[in-house]
Design an enzyme around this catalytic site. Structure first.
Site, PDB file in Angstrom:
ATOM      1  CB  SER A  94     -33.968 121.880  34.822  1.00 43.97           C
ATOM      2  OG  SER A  94     -34.029 122.615  35.666  1.00 43.97           O
ATOM      3  CG  HIS A 118     -33.861 127.365  36.477  1.00 43.92           C
ATOM      4  ND1 HIS A 118     -33.235 127.323  35.778  1.00 43.92           N
ATOM      5  CD2 HIS A 118     -35.057 126.392  35.935  1.00 43.92           C
ATOM      6  CE1 HIS A 118     -32.761 126.077  36.099  1.00 43.92           C
ATOM      7  NE2 HIS A 118     -33.576 125.778  36.477  1.00 43.92           N
TER       8      HIS A 118
END
Length: 308
Positions: free
Chosen positions: A90, A195
Site C-alpha cells: 500500500s 483499496h
C-alpha cells in the site's frame, strides 16, 4: 545465488520513536529525514516524538512511515546491501517507487502527503472501515462479500488472511456473517475502507496530480500491488498504476509468490514493525527473511551477508 528484495512497510506499523536510530547513525537515512522536513516541517519530530494517537492520523501516518521506510532502505544501501527488486504494501509502494528512482525524494514525499490527504478526505465523505478475515479460504470470503452491497475483498495478505473494506453501517453484520461461516473477523483501527471503491475520489484526484509529477522509469523492478508484476516501462502506464493503487486490492501473497518464482531467496522488510516479515513466513518457509527498522537491523543483515 538467489536475489534480494526490499519490502517496504505500510500503514499500521507506525509507533512513537520510529526512525530515530537510523537518523542518528546513518548519513543516508539522515538525508531522507532532512528532505522530508524541507517539504513538511516537523516530520522528523513527529516520527521521533509523536504520540500513538497523533501517528494514527492518516495525514501523519503516511508521510512518517514513508520516511522510515526509505531511510531504512538507504541505510542498507549505504552499508553495501543492495536490492535486486522492491515491493511495498500500500503506502509502502510509494516509498519503493521512490527508492527505485521513479520519484525524486522530495517529489515522492510530496506525493505521499497528497495521497494521505486525498484518502483521508475520501474516507470522511463516505464512512467505511476494514476488517481482517482469518481462517477462511479467499473464495469463501469473496462469496461472503457478495452477500453485501458495499463490502469488498481488498488486501490478499497470506493464506487464511484476507482484509475487507466495508461501508461502516455494514461492517458489524459482515463480521457476524464471517463468524457464522466458521471464520474470525477482526476490525482494524483505520479511518476508512482503503483499496476499494470507497477510494474512487482519491484515485481520480491522484491521477490528475500525477499528470504534473515528474517521474522516471524504475532503475530496478518494482512489483505492483495491483498486478503482482513489475511496473511497466511506459511512464503513462506507471502513472495509471500509481493512481489505481489506492482503489484496487493489494495482491501481496501473489507478489511474494511471483518474486519467489522469479528467483528471490532473501527478503528484507524495511520500515517500522515486522508485519510483512510475518506475512512472508506464512506464504513460504523457503525464503530468508530479515527486517530493518533501526541501525541494529542494518548490522544484523550485514553480518548475515558476511557469513555467507
Amino acid at each position: 545465488m538467489g536475489k534480494t528484495a526490499f519490502l517496504f512497510a505500510g500503514q499500521g506499523a507506525q509507533y512513537p520513536g520510529m526512525g530515530r536510530s537510523l537518523q542518528e547513525n546513518s548519513e543516508a537515512a539522515s538525508a531522507v529525514f532532512a528532505a522530508a522536513d524541507a517539504v513538511r516541517p516537523g516530520t522528523s519530530e513527529q516520527c521521533f516524538c509523536g504520540s500513538t494517537q497523533e501517528l494514527a492520523c492518516t495525514a501523519n501516518t503516511q508521510p512518517c512511515v514513508f520516511c522510515v521506510d526509505l531511510a531504512a532502505a538507504r541505510a542498507l544501501e549505504e552499508a553495501g546491501i543492495h536490492a535486486d527488486a522492491v515491493a511495498g504494501f500500500s503506502l509502502g509502494e510509494v516509498a519503493a517507487l521512490t527508492f527505485a528512482g521513479v520519484f525524486a525524494d522530495e517529489d515522492g514525499f510530496s506525493f505521499v502527503c497528497r495521497r494521505a490527504q486525498a484518502m483521508d478526505c475520501a474516507a470522511r465523505s463516505n464512512p467505511s472501515g476494514m476488517a481482517a478475515v482469518l481462517k477462511l479460504e479467499n473464495e469463501t470470503v469473496e462469496q461472503l462479500c457478495r452477500e453485501f452491497e458495499q463490502v469488498y475483498p481488498v488486501n490478499y495478505n497470506c493464506p487464511g488472511q484476507l482484509t475487507i473494506a466495508a461501508q461502516r453501517s455494514q461492517l458489524a453484520a459482515f463480521c457476524k456473517r464471517v463468524q457464522e461461516a466458521g471464520g474470525r473477523a477482526v476490525e482494524l483501527a483505520v479511518s476508512g475502507g482503503f483499496h476499494s471503491p470507497f477510494m474512487n475520489p482519491a484515485a481520480q484526484e491522484l491521477a490528475k496530480e500525477l499528470e504534473h509529477c515528474q517521474i522516471q522509469p524504475c532503475r530496478i523492478p518494482v512489483y505492483a500491488n495491483c498486478t503482482a508484476l513489475p511496473y511497466p516501462s511506459r511512464l503513462e502506464e506507471v502513472r495509471q498504476l500509481i493512481a489505481q493503487q489506492v482503489n484496487h486490492p493489494v495482491r501481496w501473497e501473489q507478489i511474494i509468490r511471483q518474486m519467489i518464482e522469479d528467483g528471490f531467496t532473501t527478503m528484507i522488510e524495511v520500515g517500522p514493525g515486522k508485519t510483512l516479515s510475518g506475512l512472508v513466513k506464512k506464504i513460504s518457509r523457503t525464503v530468508r527473511v530479515f527486517h530493518v527498522e533501526d541501525i541494529q537491523g542494518v548490522q544484523e543483515v550485514r553480518t548475515a551477508q558476511e557469513e555467507e
